[in-house]
Design an enzyme around this catalytic site. Structure first.
Site, PDB file in Angstrom:
ATOM      1  CG  ASN A 152      -1.323  36.460  95.859  1.00  0.00           C
ATOM      2  OD1 ASN A 152      -1.930  35.975  96.807  1.00  0.00           O
ATOM      3  ND2 ASN A 152      -1.029  37.749  95.785  1.00  0.00           N
ATOM      4  CB  CYS A 173      -3.089  38.265 102.316  1.00  0.00           C
ATOM      5  SG  CYS A 173      -3.534  39.614 101.199  1.00  0.00           S
ATOM      6  CG  HIS A 174      -0.416  43.662 103.141  1.00  0.00           C
ATOM      7  ND1 HIS A 174       0.751  43.424 102.471  1.00  0.00           N
ATOM      8  CD2 HIS A 174      -1.149  44.473 102.345  1.00  0.00           C
ATOM      9  CE1 HIS A 174       0.736  44.063 101.313  1.00  0.00           C
ATOM     10  NE2 HIS A 174      -0.404  44.716 101.221  1.00  0.00           N
TER      11      HIS A 174
END
Length: 459
Positions: A152, A173-174
C-alpha cells in the site's frame, strides 16, 4: 520450473502465507524461490521458516535462496516469472511514526494512514521511487515477469508502475474475497462457525458478490447466497445495528465494530470493501475536531496502525522463537490470490480474481488513468480486467474524491514538485475537512524535512 522472487521477504508472516500457498500447488512445488530484502535478520528468519515448511510438506522440492541488499536485487530478479512485492519503505520506525506524529501537531489524527490521507500520500512518495527502480531492473533481467503488488497505497503504487513502466503489473488485496462474509457476520447473518469453516472466503459459503470501484473503496454492488438476493435484508439490518450500537460500544475505539461502513451503507446505499478503521479516514465525515464524540460513538480507533505495528513486532518475536523449536511446519492454502494467479498463468487454468488494473473502460464513469478494482480473468495469456459497468452516481462521486488524491500523488512523485505534494494533500478529503491551506503546506514541509533521505529531493 517457475522462478518466484519475493521482494520484501522480511515480511515473514505474509511471505510464509504466499510462498506456503505456492508449495501447496502442483505447478509451483518445484519452484526456484528467491527471497530478497535489505534486513539480514528478517531475511534469515524467513529463510528458516520456509526451509522447514519446504521439508515438512513439500519434500524439499522448492529451491530457496536469499539475496540481501540493493546490490543483489538484479540477481534475485534475474529470470523470474513472478515477482511478489511486499516492501515497506522506511518501516515502522522512523517513517510510520513520522507519518502519524507530525500531522498530530497540526491537529490531524489518523487511524491507519497507509492508503489515503497524509500518511498514504507520504508512504507513496517514499515507495514509488523504489518500485520504479525495481521495475527498471525487471525490464532488464526478467521483462516478461508478472509483478504482483501487495504493498500500500495500492492504487498509487500500482498506478505508477502501470503508467511509468513496461512491467506487467496487478495490484492485489484480500478485502474483496472477504467482503461479503465480513458484512454478513457484522449483521448476524453468518455464524462464527460458518465464517471459520469458510475461512472468511465468500465462495466457500455459497456467497456470490459483485464488486467494483477502487482499492479499499470498492463497492459491494450485489450479493446473494444460494441464489437469494441478500441486500434487502442487509439494508434493513444495517439501520437497526447502527441505531442499536452507536454510542453503546463496550470499547470506545473498537476495531471490528464496523459501524462506519454500516453507516456509509445506510447513506450511500452500498457496502464498502475495506474495514471501518480504514474507511473512516477516506472521507470527511468521521474524524472531526468539531465533533469529537463521533470517534467514541462509532468506535473509530485513532492511531491504530502504530499500535498494530508494535503488537505485530512483539508477536512475531514470540512466534519465531516458538517456530524455531518445532521440527515441522504445516501449511494450508490461504485466501491470498498470488499462488492461484501463478498457477493459472502456468497451467492455463481460468480463474476470476479481484484485481487492481488501469481503467480501460471497465468502469466508464471513472477516469481512464485511474487504477480500479474490478473482476479480472486469469489464464495463460495473463490477467485481464473485465467490464464492470458504470457505478451508481453517488459511489463514483465518492471514489473520485480518493482518485483525485491518487493521481495528484503520482504526479508529485513523477515531477518531484513540492506544489504537487501540497495539492495532493489539499485534495485529500480528511486533510481538507480539518486544516487550512496554509497549515497543509506547513504540515507537508514538516513531513518532507522529517523524512529526509527517505524521500527524493523536491523542488
Amino acid at each position: 520450473m517457475a522462478k518466484i522472487t519475493f521482494i520484501g521477504a522480511g515480511s515473514t508472516v505474509f511471505c510464509r502465507n504466499v510462498l506456503g500457498d505456492c508449495m501447496c500447488r502442483d505447478s509451483l512445488r518445484d519452484a526456484e524461490i528467491a527471497l530478497y530484502d535489505i534486513d539480514p535478520e528478517r531475511l534469515q528468519e524467513s529463510k528458516a521458516i520456509l526451509d522447514k515448511m519446504n521439508a515438512t510438506f513439500n519434500g524439499g522440492r522448492a529451491r530457496i535462496d536469499c539475496y540481501l541488499g540493493v546490490e543483489n536485487r538484479k540477481a534475485a530478479l534475474a529470470g523470474a516469472d513472478f515477482a511478489v512485492n511486499a516492501i515497506q519503505v522506511g518501516g515502522y520506525k522512523p517513517s510510520t511514526v513520522i507519518d502519524f506524529e507530525i500531522p498530530k501537531k497540526f491537529g490531524l489524527r489518523q487511524t491507519i494512514g497507509d492508503t489515503l490521507g497524509i500518511g498514504g500520500i507520504f508512504r507513496a512518495l517514499r515507495t514509488i521511487p523504489v518500485m520504479l527502480d525495481i521495475a527498471r531492473d525487471m525490464e532488464e533481467v526478467c521483462p516478461e515477469a508478472w509483478f504482483l503488488n501487495y504493498t500500500n497505497p495500492m492504487a498509487m503504487l500500482t498506478g505508477a508502475m502501470l503508467r511509468e513502466t513496461a512491467v506487467k503489473t496487478v495490484g492485489l488485496c484480500h478485502s474483496v474475497q472477504i467482503c461479503g462474509c465480513s458484512l454478513l457476520r457484522s449483521l448476524g447473518m453468518l455464524t462464527e462457525e460458518e465464517a471459520k469453516a469458510g475461512d472468511w472466503c465468500d465462495e466457500a459459503l455459497g456467497i456470490r458478490s459483485r464488486i467494483a470501484g477502487i482499492n479499499h473503496q470498492a463497492w459491494l454492488l450485489g450479493i446473494s447466497r444460494n441464489g437469494e438476493d441478500l441486500y434487502p435484508r442487509i439494508r434493513e439490518l444495517a439501520r437497526e445495528v447502527v441505531k442499536r450500537d452507536r454510542g453503546h460500544l463496550e470499547h470506545p475505539e473498537a476495531c471490528g465494530a464496523d459501524l462506519v461502513r454500516l453507516e456509509m451503507l445506510n447513506h450511500f446505499g452500498y457496502y464498502l470493501t475495506e474495514s471501518s478503521e480504514h474507511c473512516a479516514e477516506y472521507s470527511p465525515y468521521w474524524i472531526k475536531d468539531k465533533y469529537p464524540g463521533l470517534i467514541r460513538e462509532y468506535g473509530i480507533p485513532l492511531d491504530e496502525y502504530p499500535r498494530r505495528c508494535i503488537r505485530q513486532i512483539e508477536d512475531w518475536k514470540k512466534e519465531y522463537e516458538s517456530l524455531k523449536e518445532k521440527s515441522s511446519l504445516e501449511h494450508k492454502l490461504s485466501r491470498e490470490y498470488a499462488s492461484a494467479i501463478m498457477d493459472s498463468i502456468l497451467t492455463n487454468t481460468p480463474r476470476q480474481i479481484g484485481g487492481n488494473v488501469l481503467n480501460r473502460g471497465f468502469i466508464p464513469n471513472l477516469p481512464a488513468d485511474a487504477v480500479v478494482e474490478v473482476p479480472c480473468l486469469v489464464n495463460a495469456q495473463g490477467i485481464h480486467g473485465t467490464y464492470a459497468g458504470p457505478l451508481p452516481v453517488q459511489c463514483a462521486a465518492l471514489n473520485m474524491t480518493n482518485i483525485n488524491v491518487q493521481l495528484m500523488t503520482i504526479e508529485a512523485a513523477r515531477t518531484r514538485k513540492k506544489d504537487h505534494v501540497y495539492q495532493a494533500a489539499m485534495l485529500d478529503p480528511h486533510c481538507a475537512a480539518e486544516l487550512s491551506l496554509d497549515d497543509i503546506v506547513k504540515m507537508c514541509d514538516a513531513l518532507i524535512q522529517a523524512h529526509g533521505d527517505m524521500l527524493p529531493a523536491f523542488h
